[in-house]
Design a protein around this motif. Structure first.
Motif, short mmCIF file in Angstrom:
data_model
loop_
_atom_site.label_atom_id
_atom_site.label_comp_id
_atom_site.label_asym_id
_atom_site.label_seq_id
_atom_site.Cartn_x
_atom_site.Cartn_y
_atom_site.Cartn_z
N GLY A 246 78.81 38.75 115.44
CA GLY A 246 78.85 38.66 113.98
C GLY A 246 79.42 39.94 113.40
N ARG A 247 79.36 40.06 112.10
CA ARG A 247 79.95 41.24 111.44
C ARG A 247 78.88 42.24 111.05
NH1 ARG A 247 78.96 41.89 106.03
NH2 ARG A 247 78.43 40.07 104.77
N PRO A 248 79.22 43.53 111.00
CA PRO A 248 78.29 44.51 110.43
C PRO A 248 78.20 44.33 108.92
CG PRO A 248 80.05 45.55 111.74
CD PRO A 248 80.45 44.14 111.49
N ALA A 249 77.23 45.02 108.32
CA ALA A 249 77.16 45.06 106.87
C ALA A 249 78.33 45.85 106.31
CB ALA A 249 75.86 45.71 106.44
N TYR A 250 78.74 45.50 105.11
CA TYR A 250 79.67 46.35 104.37
C TYR A 250 78.86 47.45 103.68
CZ TYR A 250 82.77 42.33 104.99
OH TYR A 250 83.51 41.31 105.53
N VAL A 251 79.46 48.63 103.54
CA VAL A 251 78.72 49.74 102.93
C VAL A 251 78.24 49.40 101.52
CG1 VAL A 251 79.75 51.57 104.33
CG2 VAL A 251 80.90 50.83 102.23
N GLY A 252 79.01 48.61 100.79
CA GLY A 252 78.61 48.23 99.45
C GLY A 252 77.36 47.38 99.42
N GLU A 253 77.11 46.64 100.49
CA GLU A 253 75.90 45.82 100.55
C GLU A 253 74.66 46.69 100.69
OE1 GLU A 253 77.64 41.67 102.44
OE2 GLU A 253 77.42 43.40 103.78
N ILE A 254 74.79 47.80 101.41
CA ILE A 254 73.68 48.74 101.52
C ILE A 254 73.48 49.48 100.19
CG2 ILE A 254 72.75 50.68 102.81
CD1 ILE A 254 73.20 48.05 104.42
N ALA A 255 74.58 49.89 99.58
CA ALA A 255 74.50 50.60 98.30
C ALA A 255 73.85 49.73 97.23
CB ALA A 255 75.89 51.03 97.86
N GLY A 256 74.09 48.44 97.28
CA GLY A 256 73.49 47.55 96.29
C GLY A 256 71.98 47.52 96.35
N ILE A 257 71.43 47.61 97.57
CA ILE A 257 69.98 47.62 97.71
C ILE A 257 69.41 48.94 97.19
CG2 ILE A 257 68.10 47.53 99.39
CD1 ILE A 257 69.84 45.59 101.01
N VAL A 258 70.11 50.04 97.44
CA VAL A 258 69.68 51.31 96.88
C VAL A 258 69.66 51.23 95.35
CG1 VAL A 258 70.29 53.76 96.60
CG2 VAL A 258 70.48 52.66 98.85
N ALA A 259 70.71 50.65 94.77
CA ALA A 259 70.78 50.53 93.31
C ALA A 259 69.60 49.74 92.76
CB ALA A 259 72.10 49.89 92.90
N MET A 260 69.18 48.69 93.47
CA MET A 260 68.02 47.92 93.01
C MET A 260 66.76 48.80 92.99
SD MET A 260 68.26 44.10 94.65
CE MET A 260 68.01 44.66 96.33
N LEU A 261 66.60 49.62 94.01
CA LEU A 261 65.37 50.39 94.16
C LEU A 261 65.28 51.58 93.22
CD1 LEU A 261 65.01 50.31 98.03
CD2 LEU A 261 63.53 49.16 96.37
N VAL A 262 66.42 52.05 92.70
CA VAL A 262 66.37 53.20 91.80
C VAL A 262 66.29 52.78 90.33
CG1 VAL A 262 67.61 54.66 93.43
CG2 VAL A 262 68.89 53.48 91.63
N GLY A 263 66.31 51.50 90.07
CA GLY A 263 66.26 51.02 88.70
C GLY A 263 64.85 50.98 88.13
N GLU A 264 64.77 50.80 86.83
CA GLU A 264 63.48 50.76 86.14
C GLU A 264 62.61 49.61 86.63
OE1 GLU A 264 61.83 50.40 81.50
OE2 GLU A 264 63.96 50.69 81.91
N ASP A 265 63.24 48.50 86.98
CA ASP A 265 62.48 47.32 87.40
C ASP A 265 61.81 47.48 88.76
OD1 ASP A 265 63.10 46.03 85.07
OD2 ASP A 265 64.74 44.85 85.92
N ALA A 266 62.15 48.54 89.49
CA ALA A 266 61.53 48.77 90.81
C ALA A 266 60.33 49.70 90.73
CB ALA A 266 62.57 49.34 91.77
N ALA A 267 59.77 49.89 89.54
CA ALA A 267 58.73 50.89 89.33
C ALA A 267 57.43 50.58 90.08
CB ALA A 267 58.42 51.03 87.84
N TRP A 268 57.22 49.33 90.49
CA TRP A 268 55.98 48.95 91.16
C TRP A 268 56.16 48.86 92.67
CZ3 TRP A 268 51.57 49.82 89.16
CH2 TRP A 268 50.41 49.20 89.59
#
Length: 284
Positions: A246-268
């Protein structure tokens, strides 16, 4: 795209290439000002070009800072150099680190008989002591309202027991343990989480030995999101998947998860190791 990080400052270590570059780019698109940490002189023109590009495209401030995170003084130098940059001060003249992404790391693979003390020392200095000292130096500048975010880049290698990764897997397990401790100690300042990518389309992954790649093929075969998609994924990846699984992840797919976790909605969400591997490792 909504600029949900407008006016916030993010420090990204290992920002010159690969996952770090992708994370910095993603955070810039949603308004974050950036410190782009890098280590070697050869990376300087790369990071300076990236900084100029992000500033012009996204109307943010991006400051490259060179610091060797494998040394005792490097992490403190990174933070103090950032603090002394007028470009990164808030309008009232204060300095605050809203987001810290501990991404910089090294991967040295060796089977048990071939592991050297030098490999162990370098790996633990960069992958464990480095994030510890960076976070320690950053702590005085974290917010006091729980709005801060720390993301540690771990790996599924902390849990899978891959061959050749006695040392690398151990460093990432240590980083995950520190993540849980920091989540408690820093709870009034920030959340602290780790993510655990599997194979990612980077120079680091490409440098793995053929034996290592054969070892993980079975894992890739059973990873839901690593199945290639003709017409979407490149033909090169589609062809390679016939032998790699199969294929490895694209770097942008990893960055997207980081972006989710640094947002206000990830406060809990704090003290967690968040899956960032396409289902190669399914958490309980």
């Amino acid at each position: 795209m909504a600029r949900t990080l407008e006016g916030k400052l993010a420090i990204v270590t290992g920002a010159s290439r690969g996952i770090g570059e992708a994370i910095a780019t993603k955070l810039a698109t949603i308004g974050a000002n950036l410190v782009l940490g890098y280590t070697s002189s050869s990376s300087q023109p790369i990071v300076e070009t990236l900084a100029k590009d992000l500033e012009s495209k996204h109307n943010i401030k991006a400051v490259p800072i060179r610091a060797d995170l494998g040394t005792v003084d490097g992490p403190r130098s990174l933070i103090e150099t950032a603090r002394s940059s007028n470009a990164l001060l808030k309008p009232d003249g204060s300095f605050q680190i809203d987001i810290l992404v501990n991404n910089a790391g090294v991967a040295i693979n060796s089977k048990l008989p071939d592991i050297t003390a030098e490999q162990f020392d370098l790996s633990y200095r960069v992958n464990v002591l480095g994030p510890l000292l960076v976070t320690q130096a950053a702590q005085p500048y974290l917010p006091h309202d729980r709005s801060g975010r720390i993301i540690n880049l771990s790996s599924i290698s902390s849990s899978t027991g891959f061959i050749e990764q006695t040392v690398y897997g151990g460093t990432k397990a240590a980083l995950e343990a520190m993540t849980r401790t920091w989540a408690r100690e820093l709870s009034e300042r920030c959340t602290v989480n780790a993510i655990n990518p599997g194979p990612v389309l980077t120079e680091m992954y490409a440098s793995n030995s053929p034996e290592f790649k054969r070892e993980i093929k079975g894992w890739i075969d059973h990873t839901p999101l690593m199945r290639t998609r003709p017409g979407i994924d490149s033909q090169e990846l589609v062809d390679d998947a016939k032998t790699s699984g199969g294929r490895p992840a694209y770097v942008g797919e990893i960055a997207g998860i980081v972006a989710m976790l640094v947002g206000e909605d990830a406060a809990w969400c704090t003290g967690q190791v968040v899956s960032a591997n396409g289902g190669m490792l399914l958490s309980h």
